[in-house]
Design an enzyme around this catalytic site. Sequence first.
Site, short mmCIF file in Angstrom:
data_model
loop_
_atom_site.label_atom_id
_atom_site.label_comp_id
_atom_site.label_asym_id
_atom_site.label_seq_id
_atom_site.Cartn_x
_atom_site.Cartn_y
_atom_site.Cartn_z
N SER A 1 3.60 -2.42 10.29
CA SER A 1 5.05 -2.42 10.49
C SER A 1 5.72 -3.73 10.08
O SER A 1 6.69 -4.16 10.72
CB SER A 1 5.40 -2.06 11.93
OG SER A 1 4.99 -0.73 12.21
N ASN B 1 0.87 -1.18 0.00
CA ASN B 1 0.00 0.00 0.00
C ASN B 1 0.91 1.23 0.00
O ASN B 1 1.53 1.53 1.02
CB ASN B 1 -0.88 -0.04 1.26
CG ASN B 1 -1.65 1.25 1.45
OD1 ASN B 1 -1.79 2.06 0.53
ND2 ASN B 1 -2.16 1.45 2.66
N GLU C 1 -5.13 -5.25 10.75
CA GLU C 1 -4.11 -4.23 10.93
C GLU C 1 -4.35 -3.50 12.25
O GLU C 1 -5.18 -2.56 12.30
CB GLU C 1 -4.19 -3.20 9.79
CG GLU C 1 -3.95 -3.80 8.43
CD GLU C 1 -3.37 -2.77 7.48
OE1 GLU C 1 -2.24 -2.99 7.02
OE2 GLU C 1 -4.01 -1.74 7.24
N GLU D 1 -6.62 4.56 8.08
CA GLU D 1 -6.43 5.99 7.76
C GLU D 1 -7.68 6.58 7.10
O GLU D 1 -7.99 7.75 7.30
CB GLU D 1 -5.17 6.16 6.89
CG GLU D 1 -3.91 5.94 7.72
CD GLU D 1 -2.71 5.41 6.97
OE1 GLU D 1 -2.70 5.44 5.73
OE2 GLU D 1 -1.76 4.92 7.64
N LYS E 1 0.06 4.25 -0.17
CA LYS E 1 -0.59 5.42 0.45
C LYS E 1 -0.42 6.64 -0.45
O LYS E 1 -0.37 6.49 -1.68
CB LYS E 1 -0.03 5.66 1.86
CG LYS E 1 0.00 4.40 2.71
CD LYS E 1 0.25 4.69 4.16
CE LYS E 1 0.42 3.38 4.90
NZ LYS E 1 0.26 3.52 6.34
N HIS F 1 -9.38 1.04 5.24
CA HIS F 1 -8.07 1.22 5.89
C HIS F 1 -8.24 2.17 7.08
O HIS F 1 -9.04 3.10 7.03
CB HIS F 1 -7.07 1.79 4.88
CG HIS F 1 -5.66 1.77 5.39
ND1 HIS F 1 -5.19 2.70 6.29
CD2 HIS F 1 -4.63 0.91 5.16
CE1 HIS F 1 -3.92 2.43 6.57
NE2 HIS F 1 -3.56 1.34 5.90
N GLY G 1 2.66 1.95 10.73
CA GLY G 1 3.62 3.03 10.57
C GLY G 1 4.37 3.41 11.85
O GLY G 1 5.03 4.44 11.90
C1 PEP Z 1 -0.63 0.00 6.00
O1 PEP Z 1 -0.64 1.14 5.57
O2 PEP Z 1 -1.58 -0.74 5.73
C2 PEP Z 1 0.50 -0.45 6.81
C3 PEP Z 1 0.45 -1.63 7.34
O3 PEP Z 1 1.56 0.43 6.94
P1 PEP Z 1 3.02 0.08 7.56
O4 PEP Z 1 3.45 -1.21 6.94
O5 PEP Z 1 3.87 1.25 7.15
O6 PEP Z 1 2.84 -0.05 9.03
#
Ligand code: PEP
Length: 248
Positions: free
Chosen positions: A208, A8, A163, A95, A10, A93, A169
């Site tokens: 992460s 992803n 998640e 976000e 973003k 997601h 992040g």
């Molecule tokens: C994500 O945006 O779905 C995500 C898991 O980000 P990151 O891997 O940077 O934690």
Amino acid sequence: MRSLVAGNWKMNGLAAGLAELASLKAALAAKPPAAEVLVCPPFTLLAQAAWAVKDAFALGGQDCSPHDGGAYTGDISAAMLKDAGASYVIVGHSERRHYHGERESDVAAKTQAAWRAGLCAIICIGETESQRDAGDAHSICAGQLDASVPDTATAQNTAIAYEPVWAIGTGKTPTSADIAAMHAHIRSCLVRRLGEGAQGMRILYGGSVKPENAAEILNLPEVNGALVGGASLKAADFLNIITAFKVV
Ligand code: PEP
């Protein structure tokens, strides 16, 4: 079931970033991966990415409108994603939920819009840190599944991404035991609700994931793939995550 490793991007990536996709394509051609590979670039790069990637791996959108078309300024329909070369779309997601106030009903409507366009929906769920600290992680995720996964979801049209919000992040990850327990819980919720066919629905872990922790996380039971944010931006890092996957 073939595992899925999804990147992803973003709101990252200009045209110059397509070079990362070309590198990824070359590396995957040299050593075909056990897992299915998906990259979700920003909308603006999808059509160019489709041209650059030429079916070497799948492409997806990061969100879609619940509507099929019309007067929705700034929105992108699932059919537009499909037309630009996507076969997947991420919905719900954290976000999107946090910055755009998306509710479970919005996520369910977006999922159905994705299906109408012939896309596979990756539905994201996950608890906040305070919910986990309060011991509510499993009930929160069960509630999100109930309300955001439509009854007609199948292993073909839907994948779930677990998640934990506090792991996205941040560099923090749950323990392996906590990830395995949550994935088993999600599987049992899905099977109870959707029937035995849900044994084949992919449950991805996201939060992460990096080259350093990928092998440990991605080879846990009931972890059928990963949704990777930051570490998917560089082909070399993403490739190290893809190749960490067990053969399934
Ligand atoms: C994500 O945006 O779905 C995500 C898991 O980000 P990151 O891997 O940077 O934690």
